[in-house]
Design a protein around this motif. Structure first.
Motif, short mmCIF file in Angstrom:
data_model
loop_
_atom_site.label_atom_id
_atom_site.label_comp_id
_atom_site.label_asym_id
_atom_site.label_seq_id
_atom_site.Cartn_x
_atom_site.Cartn_y
_atom_site.Cartn_z
N ARG A 1 0.79 -1.23 0.00
CA ARG A 1 0.00 0.00 0.00
C ARG A 1 0.83 1.28 0.00
O ARG A 1 0.31 2.35 -0.35
CB ARG A 1 -0.90 0.01 1.24
N VAL A 2 2.09 1.19 0.41
CA VAL A 2 2.92 2.39 0.48
C VAL A 2 3.05 3.01 -0.91
O VAL A 2 3.32 2.33 -1.89
CB VAL A 2 4.31 2.06 1.05
N GLY A 3 2.84 4.31 -0.97
CA GLY A 3 2.90 5.02 -2.25
C GLY A 3 1.57 5.14 -2.94
O GLY A 3 1.45 5.83 -3.96
N LYS A 4 0.55 4.49 -2.40
CA LYS A 4 -0.78 4.56 -2.97
C LYS A 4 -1.67 5.41 -2.07
O LYS A 4 -1.38 5.61 -0.89
CB LYS A 4 -1.37 3.16 -3.14
N SER A 5 -2.76 5.88 -2.62
CA SER A 5 -3.67 6.72 -1.84
C SER A 5 -4.93 5.93 -1.46
O SER A 5 -5.55 5.31 -2.33
CB SER A 5 -4.06 7.96 -2.65
N LEU B 1 0.42 18.54 15.40
CA LEU B 1 -0.16 19.36 14.33
C LEU B 1 0.86 19.73 13.26
O LEU B 1 0.49 20.08 12.14
CB LEU B 1 -0.75 20.64 14.93
N GLU B 2 2.13 19.66 13.62
CA GLU B 2 3.19 20.05 12.68
C GLU B 2 3.69 18.90 11.82
O GLU B 2 4.50 19.12 10.93
CB GLU B 2 4.37 20.65 13.47
N TRP B 3 3.23 17.70 12.09
CA TRP B 3 3.73 16.56 11.33
C TRP B 3 2.86 16.31 10.11
O TRP B 3 1.65 16.53 10.15
CB TRP B 3 3.77 15.31 12.21
N ASP B 4 3.46 15.80 9.04
CA ASP B 4 2.74 15.48 7.82
C ASP B 4 2.24 14.04 7.90
O ASP B 4 2.98 13.10 7.64
CB ASP B 4 3.65 15.66 6.60
N TRP B 5 0.97 13.89 8.26
CA TRP B 5 0.38 12.57 8.43
C TRP B 5 -0.18 12.00 7.12
O TRP B 5 -0.76 10.91 7.14
CB TRP B 5 -0.75 12.62 9.47
N THR B 6 -0.01 12.71 6.02
CA THR B 6 -0.50 12.16 4.75
C THR B 6 0.43 11.07 4.22
O THR B 6 0.06 10.33 3.31
CB THR B 6 -0.63 13.27 3.69
N ARG B 7 1.63 10.97 4.78
CA ARG B 7 2.56 9.92 4.39
C ARG B 7 2.20 8.61 5.09
O ARG B 7 1.45 8.60 6.07
CB ARG B 7 3.99 10.33 4.75
N ALA B 8 2.74 7.51 4.59
CA ALA B 8 2.57 6.22 5.27
C ALA B 8 3.10 6.36 6.69
O ALA B 8 4.29 6.67 6.89
CB ALA B 8 3.30 5.12 4.52
N SER B 9 2.25 6.15 7.69
CA SER B 9 2.62 6.47 9.06
C SER B 9 2.17 5.41 10.05
O SER B 9 1.10 4.81 9.91
CB SER B 9 1.98 7.81 9.48
N ALA B 10 3.01 5.21 11.06
CA ALA B 10 2.66 4.37 12.21
C ALA B 10 2.80 5.24 13.45
O ALA B 10 3.86 5.80 13.72
CB ALA B 10 3.56 3.16 12.30
#
Length: 264
Positions: free
Chosen positions: A106-110, A201-210
């Motif tokens: 799934r990484v790299g997909k939306s 609030l400052e982190w970019d959570w749109t990336r693959a995240s745990a």
């Protein structure tokens, strides 16, 4: 990737547990993941949703019995059963290795994968509440340690309001190794810590995240903390030093939901 395969053979036929309450029993029936041996409804119970339980049970050929309310009180230890108890196969854990491979695909997909790692949560009500929030926020999987942490107990299942029927939960022997495995698959691993200079609030959570959440008292263990790619904090403005782990998890997860919705 987050739905479990509908394979009742995953569940031991020798291990059963009682699930009670209208919503948890409904979710078990709707999910159709676990073997349900029988459902008992209290005589004289009037909740309209019990009709849906009876209908779904008949669709799956599950026996439905009527018993005095005191029988349900005894079985549940006088808990708030709302007039319904289901005897079901005990919940089983998802396979961690299989989940990791699904994450990698799934990484790299939306949308990118969104995971939760719990570092030693011991209270079953907290774990249940975290699972409920995670399922509602669209989390793909939750990872918990095998030792020094609560597992998928009856209390957890009840507190999750049925989330355990939909959300894969895997146990691992070593969280530090799990974090390394996620990094190898290009997943950002972000821990939460009160002293972190960066807020959630400052982190970019749109990336693959745990998202890694610590235990109720001690927070993140040292080795787990050191393995994280970054640490974020949740500002606390009152006199109490920290938030309940389930509340903190919900705050971070819904910021991730907000950012991802804004990006689409």
């Amino acid at each position: 990737m987050r739905r479990k395969p509908k394979d009742d053979t995953k569940y031991s036929r020798d291990r059963t547990t009682e699930i009670y309450g209208v919503n948890p029993v409904l979710e078990i029936l709707r999910a159709a993941q676990r073997s349900i041996h029988e459902i008992t409804i209290a005589e004289g119970a009037r909740d309209a949703r019990l009709s849906e339980i009876v209908w779904l049970a008949r669709e799956r050929n599950i026996p439905v019995d009527r018993s005095p309310r005191k029988t349900l009180d005894r079985v549940t230890g006088n808990a708030a059963h709302q007039g319904v108890v289901a005897r079901v196969a005990a919940p089983q854990y998802a396979d961690a290795d299989q989940l990791l491979e699904l994450v990698a695909e799934r990484v790299g997909k939306s949308p990118e994968p969104l995971l939760v790692i719990l570092d030693g949560v011991e209270d079953p009500h907290n774990l249940g509440a975290v699972l409920r929030t995670a399922e509602c926020a669209g989390v793909d999987a939750v990872f918990i340690p095998e030792r020094r942490a609560v597992g998928l107990t009856e209390t957890v299942a009840k507190a999750s309001a049925g989330a355990v029927e939909h959300l894969p939960v895997a146990r691992v022997t070593n969280l530090s190794r799990l974090i390394d495995q996620l990094k190898e698959r290009n997943v950002w691993v972000i821990g939460t810590a009160a002293d972190a200079p960066t807020t959630y609030l400052e982190w970019d959570w749109t990336r693959a995240s745990a998202i890694v959440m610590g235990s109720e008292g001690a927070g993140l263990h040292r080795l787990v903390r050191e393995r994280c790619d970054a640490l974020v904090s949740i500002p606390v403005l009152g006199q109490i030093e920290s938030l309940n782990v389930s509340v903190a998890t919900g705050i971070v997860l819904y910021e991730a939901v907000r950012q991802r919705d804004a990006k689409t």
